[in-house]
Design a protein around this motif. Structure first.
Motif, mmCIF file in Angstrom:
data_model
loop_
_atom_site.group_PDB
_atom_site.id
_atom_site.type_symbol
_atom_site.label_atom_id
_atom_site.label_comp_id
_atom_site.label_asym_id
_atom_site.label_seq_id
_atom_site.Cartn_x
_atom_site.Cartn_y
_atom_site.Cartn_z
ATOM 1 N N LYS A 96 0.828 -1.214 0.000
ATOM 2 C CA LYS A 96 0.000 0.000 0.000
ATOM 3 C C LYS A 96 0.860 1.262 0.000
ATOM 4 O O LYS A 96 0.650 2.181 -0.795
ATOM 5 C CB LYS A 96 -0.953 0.001 1.213
ATOM 6 N N SER A 97 1.842 1.295 0.910
ATOM 7 C CA SER A 97 2.706 2.488 0.963
ATOM 8 C C SER A 97 3.578 2.578 -0.285
ATOM 9 O O SER A 97 3.851 3.681 -0.775
ATOM 10 C CB SER A 97 3.587 2.461 2.216
ATOM 11 N N THR A 98 3.980 1.439 -0.801
ATOM 12 C CA THR A 98 4.761 1.419 -2.044
ATOM 13 C C THR A 98 3.971 2.097 -3.165
ATOM 14 O O THR A 98 4.528 2.883 -3.941
ATOM 15 C CB THR A 98 5.093 -0.041 -2.431
ATOM 16 N N LEU A 138 -3.632 9.726 0.825
ATOM 17 C CA LEU A 138 -3.350 9.814 2.254
ATOM 18 C C LEU A 138 -3.029 8.420 2.787
ATOM 19 O O LEU A 138 -3.905 7.563 2.875
ATOM 20 C CB LEU A 138 -4.559 10.406 2.985
ATOM 21 N N ASP A 139 -1.780 8.218 3.125
ATOM 22 C CA ASP A 139 -1.362 6.907 3.634
ATOM 23 C C ASP A 139 -1.391 6.948 5.158
ATOM 24 O O ASP A 139 -1.212 7.994 5.768
ATOM 25 C CB ASP A 139 0.057 6.605 3.132
ATOM 26 N N GLU A 140 -1.590 5.796 5.762
ATOM 27 C CA GLU A 140 -1.640 5.748 7.224
ATOM 28 C C GLU A 140 -0.269 6.079 7.818
ATOM 29 O O GLU A 140 0.745 6.007 7.144
ATOM 30 C CB GLU A 140 -2.088 4.363 7.693
ATOM 31 N N THR A 141 -0.272 6.440 9.101
ATOM 32 C CA THR A 141 1.006 6.698 9.764
ATOM 33 C C THR A 141 1.776 5.395 9.882
ATOM 34 O O THR A 141 1.192 4.325 9.976
ATOM 35 C CB THR A 141 0.802 7.228 11.206
HETATM 36 MG MG MG Z 1 2.043 1.142 4.677
#
Ligand code: MG
Ligand code: ADP
Length: 258
Positions: free
Chosen positions: A42-44, A173-176
């Motif tokens: 997801k962050s990628t 908007l990615d999670e912390t």
């Molecule tokens: Mg992530």
């Protein structure tokens, strides 16, 4: 025509394929939630959209209003209308939240087509106050040094304020990274609900199923193993809330493990 269009995206980090054939289309006015277990990329995806140099796109394309952004540097993508919550330095001692936002806003205005004048101090103060009211933020917060000693929740609140002030076409908007933080999820969701409008498309990324208690996305996507494997609306949201990700692992887990 989809306005942010991600087509058959493949992304590698240090030679490891992490995203493997991801498709996603977002239009202005829509709110999308991308959910999935930790480690699914997801962050990628978020970093790749913003053009982080460590994330190599080996196949596919990312189109903004029909034009590929792959050749654009991160700041150019930002000026083209993409907003990524973590595109800014972690903390800037001596620079207040308000000054930072004014600088960012002026950079955007300078690069607008046609270029716009710098915002006056008075005009900026009015704008900042209006945006802070909209997301129910204390005006005094603008006087704090950016991210210095901020809690996870305060960082997220500042992100939402950036979003409100900069009015991008598409926000990711990615999670912390600090793991499970219900407060941060709630702040982001409430902010997105308040700012939602026809000119902005939003993608909220999290592994945390309870986000759906706070955010009412138009579309829900489940990401697993570098791909979006399920997309839907309320029914899918309900399924995730009730059953978590176990069924996703069962359904997609055995196939072509990397
Ligand atoms: Mg992530
Ligand atoms: P998520 O955000 O869904 O939890 P990530 O995108 O952070 O997932 O990570 C996806 C996969 O990529 C994980 O297996 C992770 O170990 C790997 N990964 C992430 N960042 C790096 C990196 N800098 N170098 C090598 N592997 C990485």
């Amino acid at each position: 025509m989809p306005e942010l269009d991600i087509q058959n995206l493949h992304v590698s980090i240090e030679g490891n394929a992490i995203i493997r054939g991801l498709n996603l289309s977002v239009r202005r006015g829509e709110v999308h939630a991308i959910m999935g277990p930790n480690g699914t990329g997801k962050s990628t995806l978020a970093y790749a959209i913003m053009g982080h140099p460590n994330y190599e796109i080996t196949q596919g394309d990312i189109l903004l209003d029909g034009k590929s952004v792959l050749e654009l540097a991160p700041d150019e993508r930002s000026r083209a209308g993409l907003f990524l919550a973590f595109q800014y330095p972690v903390s800037i001692p001596g620079v207040t939240v308000a000054n930072f936002l004014r600088t960012a806003l002026n950079a955007k205005r300078r690069h607008a087509d046609p270029p716009q004048e710098e915002i006056s101090v008075l005009e900026f103060r009015k704008l900042l106050k209006a945006k802070m009211d909209l997301i129910e933020m204390e005006y005094a917060f603008g006087g704090r040094y950016l991210n210095e000693g901020f809690s996870g929740g305060e960082k997220k609140r500042t992100e939402v304020l950036q979003l409100a002030a900069l009015e991008p076409s598409f926000a990711i908007l990615d999670e912390t990274d600090s793991g499970l933080d219900i407060d941060a999820i709630r702040i982001v969701s409430e902010g997105v609900n308040a700012l939602k409008g026809p000119k902005m498309g939003v993608v909220v990324i999290t592994h945390y199923q309870r986000i759906l208690n706070y955010l009412q996305p138009d579309f829900v996507h489940v990401m697993f193993d570098g791909r979006i494997v399920e997309s839907g609306g309320d029914k899918l949201a309900l399924q995730l809330e009730e059953h978590g990700y176990d069924w996703v692992r069962e359904k997609y887990g055995q196939t072509d493990a990397a």
